[in-house]
Motif scaffolding. Structure first.
Motif, PDB file in Angstrom:
ATOM      1  N   MET A   1       0.839  -1.186   0.000  1.00 58.39           N
ATOM      2  CA  MET A   1       0.000   0.000   0.000  1.00 58.39           C
ATOM      3  C   MET A   1       0.883   1.249   0.000  1.00 58.39           C
ATOM      4  O   MET A   1       1.832   1.342   0.777  1.00 58.39           O
ATOM      5  CB  MET A   1      -0.935  -0.017   1.219  1.00 58.39           C
ATOM      6  N   GLN A   2       0.551   2.217  -0.864  1.00 57.62           N
ATOM      7  CA  GLN A   2       1.353   3.417  -1.042  1.00 57.62           C
ATOM      8  C   GLN A   2       0.940   4.550  -0.099  1.00 57.62           C
ATOM      9  O   GLN A   2       1.274   5.712  -0.335  1.00 57.62           O
ATOM     10  CB  GLN A   2       1.229   3.897  -2.492  1.00 57.62           C
ATOM     11  N   LEU A   3       0.251   4.213   0.978  1.00 63.21           N
ATOM     12  CA  LEU A   3      -0.335   5.236   1.838  1.00 63.21           C
ATOM     13  C   LEU A   3       0.724   6.139   2.469  1.00 63.21           C
ATOM     14  O   LEU A   3       0.499   7.344   2.632  1.00 63.21           O
ATOM     15  CB  LEU A   3      -1.180   4.566   2.926  1.00 63.21           C
ATOM     16  N   GLU A   4       1.872   5.583   2.818  1.00 62.28           N
ATOM     17  CA  GLU A   4       2.917   6.397   3.449  1.00 62.28           C
ATOM     18  C   GLU A   4       3.358   7.523   2.519  1.00 62.28           C
ATOM     19  O   GLU A   4       3.554   8.669   2.958  1.00 62.28           O
ATOM     20  CB  GLU A   4       4.103   5.516   3.835  1.00 62.28           C
ATOM     21  N   LYS A   5       3.510   7.216   1.233  1.00 58.15           N
ATOM     22  CA  LYS A   5       3.907   8.236   0.258  1.00 58.15           C
ATOM     23  C   LYS A   5       2.807   9.271   0.077  1.00 58.15           C
ATOM     24  O   LYS A   5       3.081  10.472  -0.079  1.00 58.15           O
ATOM     25  CB  LYS A   5       4.240   7.581  -1.078  1.00 58.15           C
ATOM     26  N   VAL A   6       1.560   8.814   0.076  1.00 60.65           N
ATOM     27  CA  VAL A   6       0.425   9.723  -0.069  1.00 60.65           C
ATOM     28  C   VAL A   6       0.379  10.703   1.095  1.00 60.65           C
ATOM     29  O   VAL A   6       0.165  11.918   0.917  1.00 60.65           O
ATOM     30  CB  VAL A   6      -0.890   8.920  -0.166  1.00 60.65           C
ATOM     31  N   ILE A   7       0.578  10.205   2.306  1.00 58.18           N
ATOM     32  CA  ILE A   7       0.566  11.061   3.492  1.00 58.18           C
ATOM     33  C   ILE A   7       1.713  12.069   3.432  1.00 58.18           C
ATOM     34  O   ILE A   7       1.535  13.266   3.694  1.00 58.18           O
ATOM     35  CB  ILE A   7       0.658  10.213   4.774  1.00 58.18           C
ATOM     36  N   ALA A   8       2.906  11.604   3.051  1.00 56.67           N
ATOM     37  CA  ALA A   8       4.069  12.494   2.971  1.00 56.67           C
ATOM     38  C   ALA A   8       3.854  13.604   1.944  1.00 56.67           C
ATOM     39  O   ALA A   8       4.318  14.730   2.129  1.00 56.67           O
ATOM     40  CB  ALA A   8       5.310  11.683   2.630  1.00 56.67           C
ATOM     41  N   ALA A   9       3.111  13.275   0.878  1.00 58.67           N
ATOM     42  CA  ALA A   9       2.872  14.249  -0.193  1.00 58.67           C
ATOM     43  C   ALA A   9       1.661  15.136   0.062  1.00 58.67           C
ATOM     44  O   ALA A   9       1.410  16.081  -0.700  1.00 58.67           O
ATOM     45  CB  ALA A   9       2.697  13.522  -1.526  1.00 58.67           C
ATOM     46  N   GLY A  10       0.887  14.824   1.115  1.00 60.31           N
ATOM     47  CA  GLY A  10      -0.347  15.563   1.346  1.00 60.31           C
ATOM     48  C   GLY A  10      -1.330  15.382   0.204  1.00 60.31           C
ATOM     49  O   GLY A  10      -2.040  16.310  -0.177  1.00 60.31           O
ATOM     50  N   ALA A  11      -1.375  14.179  -0.339  1.00 58.65           N
ATOM     51  CA  ALA A  11      -2.121  13.923  -1.568  1.00 58.65           C
ATOM     52  C   ALA A  11      -3.437  13.182  -1.301  1.00 58.65           C
ATOM     53  O   ALA A  11      -3.796  12.891  -0.156  1.00 58.65           O
ATOM     54  CB  ALA A  11      -1.248  13.102  -2.520  1.00 58.65           C
ATOM     55  N   MET A  12      -4.146  12.887  -2.391  1.00 58.88           N
ATOM     56  CA  MET A  12      -5.363  12.087  -2.340  1.00 58.88           C
ATOM     57  C   MET A  12      -5.067  10.661  -2.804  1.00 58.88           C
ATOM     58  O   MET A  12      -4.182  10.441  -3.643  1.00 58.88           O
ATOM     59  CB  MET A  12      -6.452  12.662  -3.251  1.00 58.88           C
ATOM     60  N   MET A  13      -5.862   9.712  -2.292  1.00 57.83           N
ATOM     61  CA  MET A  13      -5.734   8.316  -2.701  1.00 57.83           C
ATOM     62  C   MET A  13      -7.120   7.699  -2.810  1.00 57.83           C
ATOM     63  O   MET A  13      -8.016   8.004  -2.009  1.00 57.83           O
ATOM     64  CB  MET A  13      -4.897   7.539  -1.678  1.00 57.83           C
ATOM     65  N   GLY A  14      -7.310   6.836  -3.795  1.00 56.91           N
ATOM     66  CA  GLY A  14      -8.560   6.107  -3.963  1.00 56.91           C
ATOM     67  C   GLY A  14      -8.329   4.617  -3.802  1.00 56.91           C
ATOM     68  O   GLY A  14      -7.501   4.037  -4.506  1.00 56.91           O
ATOM     69  N   ILE A  15      -9.037   3.999  -2.861  1.00 56.85           N
ATOM     70  CA  ILE A  15      -8.927   2.557  -2.605  1.00 56.85           C
ATOM     71  C   ILE A  15     -10.294   1.935  -2.846  1.00 56.85           C
ATOM     72  O   ILE A  15     -11.301   2.384  -2.280  1.00 56.85           O
ATOM     73  CB  ILE A  15      -8.467   2.289  -1.153  1.00 56.85           C
ATOM     74  N   HIS A  16     -10.348   0.911  -3.684  1.00 55.14           N
ATOM     75  CA  HIS A  16     -11.640   0.326  -4.031  1.00 55.14           C
ATOM     76  C   HIS A  16     -11.504  -1.187  -4.186  1.00 55.14           C
ATOM     77  O   HIS A  16     -10.407  -1.728  -4.344  1.00 55.14           O
ATOM     78  CB  HIS A  16     -12.178   0.951  -5.325  1.00 55.14           C
ATOM     79  N   GLY A  17     -12.652  -1.872  -4.149  1.00 51.98           N
ATOM     80  CA  GLY A  17     -12.656  -3.320  -4.299  1.00 51.98           C
ATOM     81  C   GLY A  17     -13.987  -3.901  -3.880  1.00 51.98           C
ATOM     82  O   GLY A  17     -14.830  -3.212  -3.290  1.00 51.98           O
TER      83      GLY A  17
END
Length: 218
Positions: A1-17
């Motif tokens: 999961m790329q969540l650590e990078k998303v948090i560091a970048a202050g970005a958005m993430m979409g998780i689906h399934g």
């Protein structure tokens, strides 16, 4: 999961399934490690209005219920929060727009989690979709995933023979994490109530008969 990078970048993430694949469990477990005290969990429900989102965010940040939008965004921008929207497939067009403008003003990590339809709903809103830094789709556990993660999931499975674990997955769970949680609950409960009962194929077949009444208990 790329969540650590998303948090560091202050970005958005979409998780689906698909339902039951462990999205909520995984994201909460990850955030407990990465942002244990700074995660704002916005539990989305069908028919949720912008006012409900605003009130939920204000409550999570311990702000007064009548906090203005400007005050909320200024406070959020000055704190290290991560915003988590679970069941995001239920968000309306106006709710998505509210969260987009909130992100524009605060640049705080924003994570959408939801069913497979979540990706389409986000993609249909181009202004929002263009801001999403990373996507992740949850799929059923592979046999290798099952043998790796299920023994770590609960002590019941830690010393269980791999053949029995795979039998359980083939017979009941089919790589679905929620099904594994249900089987674990029934097995643990029945073993605790019945002296001498052990985890074996007979018990797994009995559990299947409890989960699906059309399956004979044989």
């Amino acid at each position: 999961m790329q969540l650590e990078k998303v948090i560091a970048a202050g970005a958005m993430m979409g998780i689906h399934g698909e339902v039951g694949l462990g999205k909520t469990f995984a994201i909460h477990a990850t955030l407990r490690e990465l942002a244990p005290d700074t995660t704002i969990r916005l539990q989305v429900y069908l028919g949720m209005k912008i006012g409900d989102i605003h009130t939920g965010l204000a409550r999570a940040m311990e702000l007064p219920p009548d906090t203005t939008y400007d005050h909320l965004t200024q406070t959020l921008a000055g704190t290290p929060h991560v915003l988590l929207c679970d069941e995001a497939q239920h968000l309306s067009t106006t709710a998505f727009e509210y969260l987009r403008t909130l992100w524009d003003r605060t640049q705080k990590p924003l994570v959408f989690v939801g069913a497979d339809s979540t990706r389409k709903k986000l993609k249909d809103r181009r202004a929002l979709a263009s801001r999403i830094h990373d996507w992740e789709q949850f799929r059923p556990l592979t046999p290798a995933d099952v043998l790796t993660h299920i023994p770590a999931f609960h002590p019941l499975w830690q010393n269980t023979d791999s053949d029995l674990i795979m039998y359980t997955d083939d017979y009941i769970c089919h790589g679905n994490f929620r099904s594994w949680a249900n089987v674990t609950y029934h097995a643990r409960d029945e073993i605790a109530r019945t002296p001498g009962l052990v985890l074996d194929k007979k018990l797994i077949r009995w559990i299947m008969s409890r989960l699906d009444s059309t399956t004979p208990d044989r």
